[in-house]
Write a protein that holds these residues in place. Structure first.
Motif, PDB file in Angstrom:
ATOM      1  N   ALA A 126      34.757   2.781  70.111  1.00 49.65           N
ATOM      2  CA  ALA A 126      35.945   3.566  70.477  1.00 49.65           C
ATOM      3  C   ALA A 126      35.672   5.056  70.280  1.00 49.65           C
ATOM      4  O   ALA A 126      36.055   5.890  71.115  1.00 49.65           O
ATOM      5  N   LEU A 127      34.996   5.384  69.203  1.00 48.36           N
ATOM      6  CA  LEU A 127      34.664   6.790  68.944  1.00 48.36           C
ATOM      7  C   LEU A 127      33.647   7.317  69.961  1.00 48.36           C
ATOM      8  O   LEU A 127      33.710   8.478  70.366  1.00 48.36           O
ATOM      9  N   GLU A 128      32.706   6.475  70.381  1.00 51.28           N
ATOM     10  CA  GLU A 128      31.757   6.896  71.413  1.00 51.28           C
ATOM     11  C   GLU A 128      32.490   7.216  72.711  1.00 51.28           C
ATOM     12  O   GLU A 128      32.157   8.189  73.405  1.00 51.28           O
ATOM     13  N   CYS A 129      33.484   6.389  73.057  1.00 53.95           N
ATOM     14  CA  CYS A 129      34.302   6.674  74.244  1.00 53.95           C
ATOM     15  C   CYS A 129      35.014   8.013  74.091  1.00 53.95           C
ATOM     16  O   CYS A 129      35.024   8.839  75.019  1.00 53.95           O
ATOM     17  N   LEU A 130      35.627   8.222  72.950  1.00 53.25           N
ATOM     18  CA  LEU A 130      36.338   9.480  72.708  1.00 53.25           C
ATOM     19  C   LEU A 130      35.393  10.669  72.780  1.00 53.25           C
ATOM     20  O   LEU A 130      35.737  11.724  73.330  1.00 53.25           O
ATOM     21  N   ASN A 131      34.205  10.499  72.227  1.00 54.95           N
ATOM     22  CA  ASN A 131      33.217  11.572  72.267  1.00 54.95           C
ATOM     23  C   ASN A 131      32.928  11.987  73.708  1.00 54.95           C
ATOM     24  O   ASN A 131      32.910  13.169  74.048  1.00 54.95           O
ATOM     25  N   ASN A 132      32.717  10.995  74.563  1.00 60.58           N
ATOM     26  CA  ASN A 132      32.405  11.297  75.963  1.00 60.58           C
ATOM     27  C   ASN A 132      33.607  11.859  76.711  1.00 60.58           C
ATOM     28  O   ASN A 132      33.465  12.719  77.582  1.00 60.58           O
ATOM     29  N   ILE A 133      34.792  11.362  76.384  1.00 61.64           N
ATOM     30  CA  ILE A 133      36.000  11.872  77.046  1.00 61.64           C
ATOM     31  C   ILE A 133      36.184  13.358  76.751  1.00 61.64           C
ATOM     32  O   ILE A 133      36.411  14.167  77.660  1.00 61.64           O
ATOM     33  N   PHE A 134      36.076  13.741  75.485  1.00 68.08           N
ATOM     34  CA  PHE A 134      36.329  15.145  75.139  1.00 68.08           C
ATOM     35  C   PHE A 134      35.190  16.054  75.593  1.00 68.08           C
ATOM     36  O   PHE A 134      35.435  17.230  75.898  1.00 68.08           O
ATOM     37  N   LEU A 135      33.990  15.515  75.674  1.00 70.38           N
ATOM     38  CA  LEU A 135      32.917  16.298  76.278  1.00 70.38           C
ATOM     39  C   LEU A 135      33.216  16.562  77.748  1.00 70.38           C
ATOM     40  O   LEU A 135      33.059  17.680  78.241  1.00 70.38           O
TER      41      LEU A 135
ATOM     42  N   GLY B 178      25.661   3.946  51.421  1.00 73.53           N
ATOM     43  CA  GLY B 178      24.597   3.321  50.646  1.00 73.53           C
ATOM     44  C   GLY B 178      24.137   2.076  51.365  1.00 73.53           C
ATOM     45  O   GLY B 178      24.478   1.842  52.525  1.00 73.53           O
ATOM     46  N   MET B 179      23.345   1.244  50.678  1.00 72.39           N
ATOM     47  CA  MET B 179      22.866   0.015  51.300  1.00 72.39           C
ATOM     48  C   MET B 179      24.046  -0.872  51.691  1.00 72.39           C
ATOM     49  O   MET B 179      24.951  -1.106  50.891  1.00 72.39           O
ATOM     50  N   GLY B 180      24.037  -1.320  52.924  1.00 75.88           N
ATOM     51  CA  GLY B 180      25.123  -2.156  53.420  1.00 75.88           C
ATOM     52  C   GLY B 180      26.281  -1.371  53.997  1.00 75.88           C
ATOM     53  O   GLY B 180      27.212  -1.951  54.557  1.00 75.88           O
ATOM     54  N   GLN B 181      26.250  -0.053  53.866  1.00 74.95           N
ATOM     55  CA  GLN B 181      27.352   0.796  54.339  1.00 74.95           C
ATOM     56  C   GLN B 181      26.911   1.691  55.498  1.00 74.95           C
ATOM     57  O   GLN B 181      27.480   2.751  55.719  1.00 74.95           O
ATOM     58  N   GLU B 182      25.900   1.250  56.252  1.00 80.88           N
ATOM     59  CA  GLU B 182      25.382   2.069  57.344  1.00 80.88           C
ATOM     60  C   GLU B 182      26.430   2.348  58.408  1.00 80.88           C
ATOM     61  O   GLU B 182      26.425   3.409  59.034  1.00 80.88           O
ATOM     62  N   ARG B 183      27.333   1.406  58.619  1.00 81.71           N
ATOM     63  CA  ARG B 183      28.356   1.618  59.646  1.00 81.71           C
ATOM     64  C   ARG B 183      29.336   2.724  59.249  1.00 81.71           C
ATOM     65  O   ARG B 183      29.891   3.405  60.100  1.00 81.71           O
ATOM     66  N   ARG B 184      29.578   2.904  57.962  1.00 80.05           N
ATOM     67  CA  ARG B 184      30.434   4.018  57.528  1.00 80.05           C
ATOM     68  C   ARG B 184      29.785   5.344  57.931  1.00 80.05           C
ATOM     69  O   ARG B 184      30.452   6.245  58.451  1.00 80.05           O
ATOM     70  N   ARG B 185      28.494   5.462  57.674  1.00 83.58           N
ATOM     71  CA  ARG B 185      27.783   6.687  58.057  1.00 83.58           C
ATOM     72  C   ARG B 185      27.798   6.867  59.576  1.00 83.58           C
ATOM     73  O   ARG B 185      27.981   7.975  60.079  1.00 83.58           O
ATOM     74  N   GLU B 186      27.600   5.763  60.304  1.00 84.68           N
ATOM     75  CA  GLU B 186      27.585   5.854  61.763  1.00 84.68           C
ATOM     76  C   GLU B 186      28.926   6.348  62.297  1.00 84.68           C
ATOM     77  O   GLU B 186      28.978   7.147  63.236  1.00 84.68           O
ATOM     78  N   VAL B 187      30.015   5.868  61.705  1.00 83.43           N
ATOM     79  CA  VAL B 187      31.345   6.335  62.112  1.00 83.43           C
ATOM     80  C   VAL B 187      31.470   7.844  61.895  1.00 83.43           C
ATOM     81  O   VAL B 187      31.980   8.575  62.749  1.00 83.43           O
ATOM     82  N   TRP B 188      30.987   8.322  60.763  1.00 83.75           N
ATOM     83  CA  TRP B 188      31.034   9.768  60.495  1.00 83.75           C
ATOM     84  C   TRP B 188      30.194  10.540  61.503  1.00 83.75           C
ATOM     85  O   TRP B 188      30.613  11.576  62.028  1.00 83.75           O
ATOM     86  N   GLU B 189      28.997  10.039  61.779  1.00 82.24           N
ATOM     87  CA  GLU B 189      28.100  10.751  62.694  1.00 82.24           C
ATOM     88  C   GLU B 189      28.690  10.876  64.093  1.00 82.24           C
ATOM     89  O   GLU B 189      28.547  11.914  64.745  1.00 82.24           O
ATOM     90  N   ILE B 190      29.350   9.824  64.555  1.00 82.22           N
ATOM     91  CA  ILE B 190      29.971   9.892  65.884  1.00 82.22           C
ATOM     92  C   ILE B 190      31.248  10.717  65.832  1.00 82.22           C
ATOM     93  O   ILE B 190      31.555  11.481  66.746  1.00 82.22           O
ATOM     94  N   SER B 191      31.976  10.592  64.736  1.00 86.03           N
ATOM     95  CA  SER B 191      33.255  11.291  64.623  1.00 86.03           C
ATOM     96  C   SER B 191      33.093  12.806  64.648  1.00 86.03           C
ATOM     97  O   SER B 191      33.939  13.512  65.215  1.00 86.03           O
ATOM     98  N   VAL B 192      32.019  13.324  64.044  1.00 91.72           N
ATOM     99  CA  VAL B 192      31.858  14.781  64.079  1.00 91.72           C
ATOM    100  C   VAL B 192      31.601  15.252  65.512  1.00 91.72           C
ATOM    101  O   VAL B 192      31.984  16.360  65.891  1.00 91.72           O
ATOM    102  N   GLY B 193      31.002  14.385  66.329  1.00 89.65           N
ATOM    103  CA  GLY B 193      30.871  14.709  67.745  1.00 89.65           C
ATOM    104  C   GLY B 193      32.221  14.718  68.446  1.00 89.65           C
ATOM    105  O   GLY B 193      32.499  15.570  69.289  1.00 89.65           O
ATOM    106  N   VAL B 194      33.076  13.751  68.080  1.00 93.53           N
ATOM    107  CA  VAL B 194      34.437  13.720  68.638  1.00 93.53           C
ATOM    108  C   VAL B 194      35.197  14.975  68.231  1.00 93.53           C
ATOM    109  O   VAL B 194      35.866  15.617  69.061  1.00 93.53           O
ATOM    110  N   LEU B 195      35.099  15.340  66.957  1.00 96.29           N
ATOM    111  CA  LEU B 195      35.788  16.542  66.476  1.00 96.29           C
ATOM    112  C   LEU B 195      35.291  17.792  67.191  1.00 96.29           C
ATOM    113  O   LEU B 195      36.075  18.701  67.507  1.00 96.29           O
TER     114      LEU B 195
END
Length: 684
Positions: free
Chosen positions: A466-475, A511-528
């Motif tokens: 969903a965040l990837e979609c938003l990233n592309n929409i706002f771009l 941390g270990m097992g929390q890679e998706r949390r980091r991924e959400v942040w990485e995509i979200s800063v692109g959305v922002l």
């Protein structure tokens, strides 16, 4: 700004259902974290038994043991269960072959890239290739004379076909080497043979065939050519997509048709998008796939689901399951079917299927939302080569003697005509923002594992997509300005707030097992960053948010993520009435100025920061320009010019992406020289 472009080599359409990155590496660690260690050795031993019933039991036991259990899966993998199961694919007992294929399929789905790569390296394609013609001939026989075989036999064949096709799908995403080997098999006719007969076949193998074809046609010319070459294939795919599109609503209200039928329609739309533009001789080549097929079909799919409700339902079912006595599935006396599931397990799988369908729809929409060409593709390669032949950096110094018009430096590139698709994109934003909001099951707890890892994997996958979609929409909206959107400042502030609401739930702990949390942040800063560009000057910087962005930027080792953080901060700094926010951000951006040594931050973040400072202070009449003058920013920028020249010279054009980066560096260097000249001439 960069779009969330699809990257075949790094992307899995069906992410690992039961992530295991939280587990320490090594067989000893896997053994210590598995509750079924004692069951492993008997399984491996019985896999080679002279008794076919024991070999069958061992194959079934693998599926039962790995269910939602990554520790045991790792332990089995360490005991060469993959090689043992592949050996059973040539067993002289048909039932053993069938169960071994089912276990290999489940390992593919649950285990991800590593296990798929191991299967490919151990030559699983050799037996799989022999199954395809056998399945095809049996399929043709069953369709021509449906009563020619017992119902149980037909069921077994279709389940076997499902397992073979799903394994091929997973293998095709393992590596380019595996993909090329699968391309050589020319699977498209085999896979397409299931789709026209979908009314006469069980839905599972039909969906599996469509899923495999969707993956194979994703930026893969051989499969694309095979599908495009047959007008009947294209007509069939259109019929499937349109039938599901027409059937998703009754009297204007959503109904709940078979979920796998909806999945099939979504896949058909995805395949059509993969192979578009459709070849001119085809009668339907005039169809706008995005506008006429993808958006009308997928928009209801992504709005028809409540993630909090599903999360709550799953937790209730898991709690009920924990309180239900479990039959010993490893009993040799009564060997279970590998597909034997309790009502609770069936309902959990149904809910996961709904989530995966939404995730798939979002993945397809990500491509639809990326309506603009990648800026990197517009580089004039011939000009770059000419530039390489002329390394005369003295031209830079010549610029210092030229009066510069700052409006020319910051002038935006002419926007392309606003396409009809771009104008439709804002309507997707509310639904995407809802899907970006985490639930209580979206991520594993920081100190333990999820109560139901497949659901957690699917939920977090939906948030990312969903965040990837938003990233592309706002771009797209930033690159093709839409005044009706950019003038609605309240809408911009709400979107900004909603993204931060999601980030606050995700939290900054990784941390270990929390890679998706980091991924959400990485995509979200692109959305922002995209939101900031669409509503630049309308978003007041919140100190807490600014500090979090700075901390995330400092903690990230990925240059592109740091560039996104810097770009977002740049937009916030341009809110006219926030002198404090502007000063905090500017001081941080100035800390990236090159000092003569190789920058620890990386070249791209340095270039982005210098470009950001120039953009922020290009208009000396803005209220926050007082920070520029009082902070002595001009002297700091002037002092950095020589270091900037040296930095640009270090960019190696021969490295991947080096040519584009060198051009970018030269542009920022020249702009910096011109900007310093301009500000000095103002004599403020």
């Amino acid at each position: 700004m960069g779009k969330s472009q699809k990257q075949r080599a790094m992307r899995r359409h069906n992410p690992m259902r039961v992530p295991d990155s939280h587990l320490p590496h090594g067989l000893a660690q896997a053994s210590s974290t598995s509750s079924k260690t004692e069951a492993i050795l008997p399984i491996i031993q019985k896999m080679e038994s002279a008794d076919s019933s024991e070999r069958k039991w061992a194959c079934v036991a693998v599926s039962n043991l790995i269910q939602n259990d990554p520790s045991t899966r790792r332990l089995l993998q360490g005991k060469n269960v993959v090689g043992a199961l592949i050996a059973r694919l040539t067993d002289n007992e048909e039932e053993v072959v069938i169960e071994a294929m089912g276990s290999l399929r489940n390992l593919c789905i649950d285990g991800g890239y590593d296990i798929c790569a191991e299967m490919y390296n151990k030559n699983i394609l050799v037996p799989l290739k022999t199954f395809i013609p056998k399945i095809s001939s049996t399929l043709e026989q069953f369709l021509q004379t449906p009563k020619s075989a017992p119902e149980n036999a037909i069921k077994v064949v279709y389940e076997f076909a499902d397992n073979v096709i799903t394994t091929l799908w997973c293998l095709s995403e393992t590596s380019n080497k595996a993909l090329n080997a699968i391309n050589a098999i020319r699977l498209a006719p085999f896979l397409m043979s299931f789709l026209p007969s979908r009314e006469q076949l069980p839905i599972a193998p039909v969906v599996a065939a469509a899923q495999c074809l969707y993956v194979l046609t994703d930026d893969n010319d051989p499969a694309i050519s095979d599908v495009r070459a047959d007008a009947g294939y294209i007509s069939c795919l259109l019929d499937i997509a349109r039938s599901v599109q027409d059937g998703t609503k009754v009297n204007g209200k959503s109904k709940d048709p078979d979920q796998r039928s909806i999945t099939l329609g979504v896949l058909a739309a995805g395949i059509l998008r993969n192979i578009s533009p459709l070849p001119p001789p085809v009668a339907v080549s005039f169809v706008d796939i995005d506008k006429d097929i993808v958006l009308p079909l997928l928009q209801p799919v992504i709005t028809s689901i409540s993630l909090p409700d599903i999360s709550n339902n799953v937790q209730t079912l898991v709690s009920q399951q924990a309180n239900t006595p479990q039959i010993d599935k490893l009993s040799l006396k009564n060997t279970p079917k590998s597909d034997h599931k309790s009502p609770i397990e069936i309902e959990l799988e149904r809910l996961e299927t709904r989530l995966r369908t939404v995730q798939l729809a979002l993945e397809i929409l990500t491509g639809t939302c990326a309506t603009l060409p990648d800026p990197n593709l517009n580089v004039d390669e011939e000009q770059i080569k000419n530039d390489e032949d002329d390394e005369d950096e003295e031209e830079t110094e010549a610029m210092e003697d030229v009066d510069v018009d700052m409006s020319a430096i910051n002038e935006d590139k002419p926007a392309s005509e606003q396409s009809e698709t771009v104008s439709l994109l804002p309507s997707l934003v509310p639904a995407l923002l809802v899907l970006a909001q985490p639930t209580s099951l979206s991520f594993p707890p920081l100190a333990s594992v999820s109560v139901h890892p497949p659901t957690t994997s699917a939920l977090s996958g939906i948030h990312v997509s969903a965040l990837e979609c938003l990233n592309n929409i706002f771009l797209s909206l930033a690159s093709v300005p839409n005044s009706s959107v950019s003038l609605d400042k309240e809408a911009g502030q709400k979107v900004w707030k909603d993204v931060w609401t999601a980030l606050n739930v995700v939290g900054p702990e990784f941390g270990m097992g929390q890679e998706r949390r980091r991924e959400v942040w990485e995509i979200s800063v692109g959305v922002l960053w995209g939101i900031g560009n669409v509503w630049k000057g309308s978003l007041a910087p919140d100190v807490d948010e600014v500090i979090l962005l700075i901390q995330f930027c400092n903690a990230s080792s990925d240059a592109q993520t740091r560039v996104k953080c810097i770009g977002t901060l740049e937009c916030l700094a341009q809110y006219p009435d926030s002198l404090d926010g502007n000063r905090i951000i500017s001081e941080y951006l100035l800390s990236f100025l090159p000092t003569g040594t190789s920058p620890d931050a990386g070249v791209e973040p340095v270039l982005q920061s210098v470009s950001a400072i120039i953009d922020i202070y290009s208009d000396e009449m803005l209220p926050y320009d007082t920070n520029f003058r009082q902070g002595g920013y001009l002297d700091r920028l002037a002092t950095s010019i020589d270091s900037m020249k040296k930095l640009v010279k270090t960019i190696d054009r021969r490295k991947p992406g080096g040519r584009v980066l060198r051009l970018r560096g030269e542009e920022v260097r020249d702009n910096l020289i011109a900007f310093v000249r301009y500000r000095k001439n103002l004599k403020l």
